[in-house]
Design an enzyme around this catalytic site. Sequence first.
Site, mmCIF file in Angstrom:
data_model
loop_
_atom_site.group_PDB
_atom_site.id
_atom_site.type_symbol
_atom_site.label_atom_id
_atom_site.label_comp_id
_atom_site.label_asym_id
_atom_site.label_seq_id
_atom_site.Cartn_x
_atom_site.Cartn_y
_atom_site.Cartn_z
ATOM 1 N N SER A 176 0.810 -1.220 0.000
ATOM 2 C CA SER A 176 0.000 0.000 0.000
ATOM 3 C C SER A 176 0.843 1.269 0.000
ATOM 4 C CB SER A 176 -0.938 0.009 1.207
ATOM 5 O OG SER A 176 -0.205 -0.117 2.424
ATOM 6 N N ASP A 178 -5.195 7.130 9.613
ATOM 7 C CA ASP A 178 -5.057 5.738 10.063
ATOM 8 C C ASP A 178 -3.807 5.504 10.886
ATOM 9 O OD1 ASP A 178 -3.017 5.746 8.176
ATOM 10 O OD2 ASP A 178 -3.989 4.324 6.819
ATOM 11 N N HIS A 203 -0.190 5.234 7.078
ATOM 12 C CA HIS A 203 0.224 5.619 5.725
ATOM 13 C C HIS A 203 0.542 7.112 5.629
ATOM 14 C CE1 HIS A 203 -2.114 1.894 5.136
ATOM 15 N NE2 HIS A 203 -1.218 1.655 4.196
#
Length: 219
Positions: A39, A191, A194
Site C-alpha cells: 500500500s 489511520d 500511511h
Amino acid sequence: MLSYTYGSLRRACNIAAAIVIGASAVQAETVTIAALGDSLTQGYGLNPEDGFVPQLEGWLIDHGVDVSVLNAGVSGDTTAGGLSRVAWTLTPDVDAMIVALGGNDLLRGIPPEVSRANIDGILTAAEDAGVPVLLIGMEAPNNYGPDYKLAFDTLYTDLAAQHGVLFFPSFLSALYPDGDLTAARDLIQADGVHPNAQGVELIVDAVGPTVLQLIEQTQ
C-alpha cells in the site's frame, strides 16, 4: 571529378548525421521502472497524483530523466505476494525495479526467515532477468522482541549485499529522521500508518537520489 568527390562527401556526412541522430534516440529512450510493493507503493488513501509512484516519476523528470514508473503496488501485499507477482511484473519493457515489501509481514508476525526467502526469490528473479534493483528496507518494531527485530532488520542488508543490489534503509525513515515518531504526526494519514501527500514528498526527496543511481545501472 570534383562533382563526384563532393557527392561522396555529402553522402558520408548524411550517413554520419544519421548515426549521431540514431545514437541520440537510443540514449533518449524512456527508462521504465517497476515499483513492486504494498500500500505504501500503491498510494493508499491518496489522490492518484499524490502517491509514491507519480511523485517519484515527477521528481525524476524534474531531474532530467526520461522515465516511466509503473505502479506494481498492491495494498495488503506481503513478501509472498510480491514473489508471486514478480514474474509478470518483469516484462521485457521493464529496465529496473524497486522492491519495497515487508510491512504487512510485520503486521502479521510472519517469521523473518520466511520474509527473507521471499525477497531472496524476488531478487533472484530480477537477477535472472538482467534487471537492476533498488531494495528498500523495513524496520521491525521493538514489541516483537530483540531477536525478531535483529533477524528482520538485517535480512534486507544481507540480501542487498548477497545480490549486489542498491539498498535504501527504510521507506518511512524520512518522516522521522531523528527517530521521533511523534514528529511525523502531520505527515501521516488519519489511520496512523500511511503517509499523506506531504509525507510522500519527503520520502521521494530522500529516495530519489538512489533511484537516479538505479537508472545509471540501466545504461
